[in-house]
Design an enzyme around this catalytic site. Structure first.
Site, PDB file in Angstrom:
ATOM      1  CD  GLU A  79       6.922  -8.900   1.709  1.00  0.00           C
ATOM      2  OE1 GLU A  79       6.287  -7.841   1.476  1.00  0.00           O
ATOM      3  OE2 GLU A  79       7.965  -9.193   1.103  1.00  0.00           O
TER       4      GLU A  79
ATOM      5  CB  CYS B   1       6.320  -4.474   2.377  1.00  0.00           C
ATOM      6  SG  CYS B   1       7.808  -3.573   1.942  1.00  0.00           S
TER       7      CYS B   1
ATOM      8  CB  CYS C 134       9.295  -7.519   5.199  1.00  0.00           C
ATOM      9  SG  CYS C 134       8.157  -6.242   4.606  1.00  0.00           S
TER      10      CYS C 134
ATOM     11  CB  ILE D 263      -0.914   0.007   1.245  1.00  0.00           C
ATOM     12  CG1 ILE D 263      -1.719  -1.298   1.321  1.00  0.00           C
ATOM     13  CG2 ILE D 263      -1.848   1.221   1.201  1.00  0.00           C
ATOM     14  CD1 ILE D 263      -2.461  -1.488   2.649  1.00  0.00           C
ATOM     15  CD  GLU D 264       3.944   1.844  -4.382  1.00  0.00           C
ATOM     16  OE1 GLU D 264       3.629   2.715  -5.216  1.00  0.00           O
ATOM     17  OE2 GLU D 264       4.817   0.969  -4.584  1.00  0.00           O
TER      18      GLU D 264
HETATM   19  N1  THU Z   1       7.611  -4.172  -1.608  1.00  0.00           N
HETATM   20  C1  THU Z   1       6.903  -5.102  -0.910  1.00  0.00           C
HETATM   21  O1  THU Z   1       5.673  -5.021  -0.797  1.00  0.00           O
HETATM   22  N2  THU Z   1       7.598  -6.109  -0.326  1.00  0.00           N
HETATM   23  C2  THU Z   1       8.945  -6.254  -0.379  1.00  0.00           C
HETATM   24  O2  THU Z   1       9.507  -7.094   0.311  1.00  0.00           O
HETATM   25  C3  THU Z   1       9.737  -5.406  -1.278  1.00  0.00           C
HETATM   26  C4  THU Z   1       9.047  -4.190  -1.774  1.00  0.00           C
HETATM   27  C5  THU Z   1       6.863  -3.060  -2.233  1.00  0.00           C
HETATM   28  C6  THU Z   1       7.142  -1.718  -1.617  1.00  0.00           C
HETATM   29  C7  THU Z   1       6.797  -0.781  -2.766  1.00  0.00           C
HETATM   30  O3  THU Z   1       5.408  -0.538  -2.734  1.00  0.00           O
HETATM   31  C8  THU Z   1       7.128  -1.589  -4.003  1.00  0.00           C
HETATM   32  O4  THU Z   1       7.215  -2.945  -3.588  1.00  0.00           O
HETATM   33  C9  THU Z   1       8.444  -1.202  -4.666  1.00  0.00           C
HETATM   34  O5  THU Z   1       9.480  -1.208  -3.769  1.00  0.00           O
END
Ligand code: THU
Length: 138
Positions: free
Chosen positions: A55, A53, A94, A43-44
């Site tokens: 996870e 992230c 994470c 969720i950005e």
């Molecule tokens: N991201 C994850 O959701 N999990 C990870 O372990 C690595 C990165 C997401 C964060 C961001 O929204 C996008 O991937 C690019 O980094």
């Protein structure tokens, strides 16, 4: 709950990813000791650093529901709008969250693609000599 099914749940959770900035969509499926699964996606945020992230979304959902014991997590990540072709390992933050709640000797991290679970690790392999809560208690 077998590994392949957990991997498919991660791919399914990935469909809800909110990633308008990176266009990198991640899904996760976290298995508890009681056989329940909590899913999550990344969720950005326009301010970037509040981003969660996939996870951690899954972990925080589970912990906020009272769960404390976990067996495995499946992760599926890749460019949004395309099938997941390559295994996507979890970021360092994470891994640290996993270390808070999971046994490094037994907790499994499964990296899923459209072809199934392609890589599997124990937490101790991805976070060797990690900082754990036991250190604060000495
Ligand atoms: N991201 C994850 O959701 N999990 C990870 O372990 C690595 C990165 C997401 C964060 C961001 O929204 C996008 O991937 C690019 O980094």
């Amino acid at each position: 709950m077998d590994r392949e099914r957990l991997g498919r749940l991660a791919l399914e959770a990935r469909k809800n990813a909110y990633a308008p900035y990176s266009h990198f969509a991640v899904g996760a499926a976290l298995l508890t000791k009681n056989g329940k699964v909590y899913t999550g996606c990344n969720i950005e945020n326009a301010a970037f650093s509040p981003t969660s992230c996939g996870e951690r979304t899954a972990f925080f959902k589970a912990v906020s529901e009272g769960e404390r014991e976990f067996l495995a997590i499946a992760i599926a990540g890749g460019p949004a709008g395309a099938p997941v072709k390559r295994a996507c390992p979890p970021c360092g933050v994470c891994r640290q969250v996993m270390a808070e709640f999971c046994d490094p000797e037994t907790f499994e991290i499964l990296l899923a693609t459209e072809n199934g679970v392609e890589e599997a690790y124990l937490l101790k392999e991805l976070l060797p000599r990690g900082f754990r809560k036991s250190r604060l208690e000495e």
